[in-house]
Design a protein around this motif. Structure first.
Motif, short mmCIF file in Angstrom:
data_model
loop_
_atom_site.label_atom_id
_atom_site.label_comp_id
_atom_site.label_asym_id
_atom_site.label_seq_id
_atom_site.Cartn_x
_atom_site.Cartn_y
_atom_site.Cartn_z
N SER A 1 46.87 63.59 16.89
CA SER A 1 45.63 63.01 16.37
C SER A 1 44.92 62.19 17.44
CB SER A 1 45.95 62.12 15.15
OG SER A 1 46.45 62.90 14.09
N LEU A 2 45.69 61.47 18.26
CA LEU A 2 45.07 60.70 19.35
C LEU A 2 44.43 61.64 20.36
CD1 LEU A 2 44.67 57.92 20.72
CD2 LEU A 2 46.80 58.36 21.97
N ALA A 3 45.09 62.74 20.66
CA ALA A 3 44.54 63.71 21.61
C ALA A 3 43.24 64.30 21.10
CB ALA A 3 45.56 64.82 21.87
N ARG A 4 43.11 64.41 19.76
CA ARG A 4 41.88 64.94 19.15
C ARG A 4 40.86 63.84 18.87
NH1 ARG A 4 45.85 68.02 16.09
NH2 ARG A 4 45.67 66.47 14.41
N SER A 5 41.15 62.60 19.32
CA SER A 5 40.26 61.44 19.12
C SER A 5 40.02 61.13 17.64
CB SER A 5 38.92 61.67 19.83
OG SER A 5 39.10 61.80 21.23
N GLN A 6 41.01 61.42 16.82
CA GLN A 6 40.91 61.10 15.40
C GLN A 6 41.36 59.67 15.10
OE1 GLN A 6 43.32 64.29 13.81
NE2 GLN A 6 41.54 65.60 13.48
N CYS A 7 41.96 59.00 16.10
CA CYS A 7 42.38 57.62 15.93
C CYS A 7 42.23 56.90 17.26
CB CYS A 7 43.82 57.53 15.42
SG CYS A 7 45.03 58.36 16.47
N ASP A 8 42.29 55.57 17.22
CA ASP A 8 42.16 54.77 18.44
C ASP A 8 43.51 54.55 19.12
OD1 ASP A 8 39.29 54.17 18.07
OD2 ASP A 8 40.00 53.05 16.33
N LEU A 9 44.55 54.46 18.31
CA LEU A 9 45.89 54.27 18.83
C LEU A 9 46.87 55.11 18.02
CD1 LEU A 9 44.64 51.03 18.39
CD2 LEU A 9 46.37 50.72 20.17
N ALA A 10 47.99 55.46 18.62
CA ALA A 10 49.05 56.18 17.92
C ALA A 10 50.36 55.44 18.14
CB ALA A 10 49.15 57.62 18.42
N GLY A 11 51.24 55.51 17.15
CA GLY A 11 52.54 54.86 17.26
C GLY A 11 53.66 55.87 17.18
N PHE A 12 54.61 55.80 18.11
CA PHE A 12 55.76 56.72 18.11
C PHE A 12 56.96 56.00 18.72
CE2 PHE A 12 54.07 57.03 22.34
CZ PHE A 12 55.12 57.36 23.16
N HIS A 13 58.15 56.59 18.55
CA HIS A 13 59.36 55.95 19.06
C HIS A 13 60.28 56.99 19.70
CE1 HIS A 13 61.46 57.30 15.32
NE2 HIS A 13 60.26 57.09 14.79
N ILE A 14 61.03 56.53 20.69
CA ILE A 14 61.96 57.41 21.41
C ILE A 14 63.25 56.64 21.67
CG2 ILE A 14 60.16 58.76 22.55
CD1 ILE A 14 60.66 57.04 25.06
N PRO A 15 64.37 57.34 21.93
CA PRO A 15 65.62 56.66 22.27
C PRO A 15 65.47 55.81 23.52
CG PRO A 15 66.02 58.97 21.76
CD PRO A 15 64.54 58.80 21.85
N GLU A 16 66.20 54.71 23.54
CA GLU A 16 66.13 53.77 24.68
C GLU A 16 66.62 54.43 25.97
OE1 GLU A 16 65.36 50.40 26.70
OE2 GLU A 16 65.34 50.21 24.52
N HIS A 17 67.61 55.28 25.85
CA HIS A 17 68.20 55.85 27.06
C HIS A 17 67.97 57.37 27.13
CE1 HIS A 17 69.82 51.94 27.86
NE2 HIS A 17 70.42 51.91 26.68
N ALA A 18 69.03 58.15 27.15
CA ALA A 18 68.90 59.59 27.42
C ALA A 18 68.06 60.31 26.36
CB ALA A 18 70.28 60.22 27.50
N ILE A 19 67.10 61.09 26.83
CA ILE A 19 66.28 61.93 25.96
C ILE A 19 66.61 63.38 26.31
CG2 ILE A 19 63.94 62.53 25.25
CD1 ILE A 19 63.01 59.85 26.32
N SER A 20 66.86 64.20 25.31
CA SER A 20 67.19 65.59 25.58
C SER A 20 65.97 66.33 26.14
CB SER A 20 67.66 66.28 24.30
OG SER A 20 66.58 66.47 23.41
N LYS A 21 66.22 67.41 26.83
CA LYS A 21 65.15 68.20 27.43
C LYS A 21 64.19 68.72 26.36
CE LYS A 21 64.28 72.13 30.51
NZ LYS A 21 64.91 73.22 31.31
N ASN A 22 64.74 69.15 25.23
CA ASN A 22 63.90 69.68 24.15
C ASN A 22 62.98 68.61 23.59
OD1 ASN A 22 63.08 71.71 22.19
ND2 ASN A 22 64.21 70.47 20.69
N MET A 23 63.53 67.40 23.34
CA MET A 23 62.70 66.32 22.83
C MET A 23 61.63 65.93 23.86
SD MET A 23 63.72 62.40 21.71
CE MET A 23 64.51 62.81 20.16
N LEU A 24 62.04 65.86 25.12
CA LEU A 24 61.10 65.51 26.18
C LEU A 24 59.93 66.47 26.24
CD1 LEU A 24 60.41 63.78 28.66
CD2 LEU A 24 61.85 65.32 30.02
N LEU A 25 60.21 67.75 26.13
CA LEU A 25 59.14 68.75 26.20
C LEU A 25 58.18 68.63 25.03
CD1 LEU A 25 61.15 71.91 27.38
CD2 LEU A 25 59.52 70.55 28.71
#
Length: 358
Positions: A160-184
Motif C-alpha cells: 500500500s505504501l508503494a502504491r501511495s495509498q498511505c503515508d506510513l506502513a508498519g511491519f516487523h521482522i526477527p531481530e536476528h537471522a532472517i531466512s532467504k525466503n522471508m528476505l526476498l
C-alpha cells in the motif's frame, strides 16, 4: 474534528436484547479474574449487593446461572458463564480491529467535509498494541496530527505504501537471522533509495498456550503433536511469515499441524481462541498472552518499524509523530506492555542497515 467509535451489540433473545447492558461482561470478567464478589465489585464500580443482583438478573433472563457462591471458596463462573465471557472476548478480539479500521475510514470521509484543520497521517500497519497507545496519545494533543490507523498484514501494508495509498506502513521482522525466503518477500516491496525506516518498538514473539501449559508445548516440533490444536495468523502477516520460517527451519510440514488452516487476524484473537478452549497454541506476542492470563513461550525477539518515503520526514505531522514516539510519556506507557521495549523508538535508519541487500 469528528471522532468515530463503533461497537458490537449482543442479541440473545428478546429479553436479553430489551435489557441489554454491556456491563454484564465486565462483571463476568471481574469475577473470573478475582474469584470473589468482594474483589470484583470495586473493579466494576458496583456494591457487593448490586453486583450479585445483576448476576441474578441476567441468570434469570438467560435461563441459566452465570455464577455460583461456594462456601469458603469465593465465587466462580458456571460453565455457561465462562462460555458467555469467552464468546464476548473472542468477538471483541476478532471484530475490534475491523471496526477500528472502518471507524478510521468514516472519520476520514466525514472530516474531509470541513475546512482543513489537524493534519492527518494515514498509517497502514501490522496489528500491534503499542500503535493503539500511540494513536490515543496523539489524539489527546490539541494540535497534534490525526493518526488514521488501518490494521493489515505486513506485506499488504508495504504494498500500500508503494502504491501511495498511505503515508506510513508498519511491519516487523526477527531481530536476528532472517531466512532467504522471508528476505526476498520483503525486498520486493522495499525501496532503499527513497524510503527510510523509523524505529518503533521491540517485542517478544512466541507460542501462546493455555495457563499451566498442560499440553507441554515448548517449540515448533511440539505443534505437530496429535493432541495439539493450533490457531494461525492470516497469510501475509508478519507473524505468519515468522512462523513459516521457523517451521521450515525445524523441518515441520504444515499439514502435520492440526488447525493450521484456522486463521485469526490479530494477536488478541489468537489469545482469545486459546483462552476459550478452542485451541491449545498459537503464535503471537507476549502482551496478548498476558491480556488473557495465558502462558507464553518466548521464541523470537523482533523489531517493529514504521517506513515512509524519505521526503515525508520533512512534513510537520511526521515530525510530531516521531517526537511523540521519542517522548518519555510514550516510553512509560509502552513499558507497561509485557514483552515490549521502546528504547529505540523514533530513531531513523536506512533499509540497507537492517536488510542484507548485496
Amino acid at each position: 474534528m469528528i471522532q468515530v467509535k463503533l461497537s458490537c451489540r449482543w442479541s440473545l433473545g428478546s429479553a436479553f436484547t430489551q435489557h441489554y447492558d454491556p456491563q454484564i461482561f465486565n462483571v463476568l470478567e471481574a469475577i473470573h479474574r478475582t474469584g470473589s464478589l468482594n474483589k470484583a465489585a470495586p473493579i466494576v464500580g458496583l456494591s457487593y449487593r448490586h453486583l450479585w443482583n445483576l448476576v441474578g438478573k441476567w441468570s434469570d433472563l438467560l435461563g441459566h446461572p452465570l455464577a455460583v457462591l461456594e462456601r469458603g471458596r469465593g465465587t466462580r463462573l458456571t460453565p455457561f458463564g465462562e462460555k458467555l465471557l469467552w464468546a464476548d472476548q473472542r468477538v471483541k478480539a476478532r471484530l475490534g480491529p475491523q471496526l477500528e479500521n472502518l471507524a478510521s475510514e468514516l472519520e476520514q470521509e466525514l472530516n474531509e467535509t470541513f475546512p482543513a484543520g489537524r493534519a492527518a497521517l494515514r498509517l497502514y500497519a501490522s496489528h500491534d498494541l503499542a500503535l493503539a497507545e500511540l494513536r490515543e496519545m496523539l489524539n489527546r494533543v490539541p494540535k497534534g496530527p490525526r493518526l488514521e490507523l488501518q490494521f493489515r498484514g505486513s506485506l499488504d501494508c508495504l504494498a500500500s505504501l508503494a502504491r501511495s495509498q498511505c503515508d506510513l506502513a508498519g511491519f516487523h521482522i526477527p531481530e536476528h537471522a532472517i531466512s532467504k525466503n522471508m528476505l526476498l518477500r520483503y525486498r520486493k516491496l522495499l525501496k532503499p533509495r527513497s524510503q527510510k525506516l523509523i524505529e518503533f518498538v521491540g517485542r517478544q514473539q512466541g507460542l501462546i498456550v493455555a495457563s499451566g501449559n498442560p499440553k507441554q508445548i515448548y517449540n515448533m516440533i511440539d505443534l505437530a503433536k496429535r493432541d495439539v490444536r493450533f490457531v494461525n495468523r492470516q497469510q501475509g502477516s508478519g507473524t505468519r511469515l515468522l512462523l513459516d520460517m521457523l517451521l521450515d527451519q525445524a523441518g515441520i510440514e504444515q499439514g502435520k499441524i492440526q488447525g493450521f488452516q484456522h486463521e485469526e487476524f490479530t494477536h488478541a484473537a489468537v489469545a482469545a481462541t486459546i483462552a476459550s478452549g478452542k485451541a491449545d497454541a498459537g503464535m503471537g506476542i507476549e502482551a496478548a498472552a498476558k491480556q488473557f492470563d495465558l502462558d507464553f513461550v518466548p521464541i523470537a525477539s523482533e523489531r517493529y518499524f514504521l517506513i515512509t518515503h524519505q521526503k515525508n520526514l520533512l512534513k510537520p505531522a511526521v515530525k510530531q509523530l516521531i517526537s511523540a514516539m521519542q517522548s518519555s510519556e510514550f516510553k512509560s506507557v509502552i513499558a507497561r506492555l509485557p514483552g515490549y521495549d521502546a528504547s529505540r523508538a523514533g530513531g531513523i535508519t536506512s533499509i540497507r542497515k537492517v536488510f542484507p541487500w548485496d
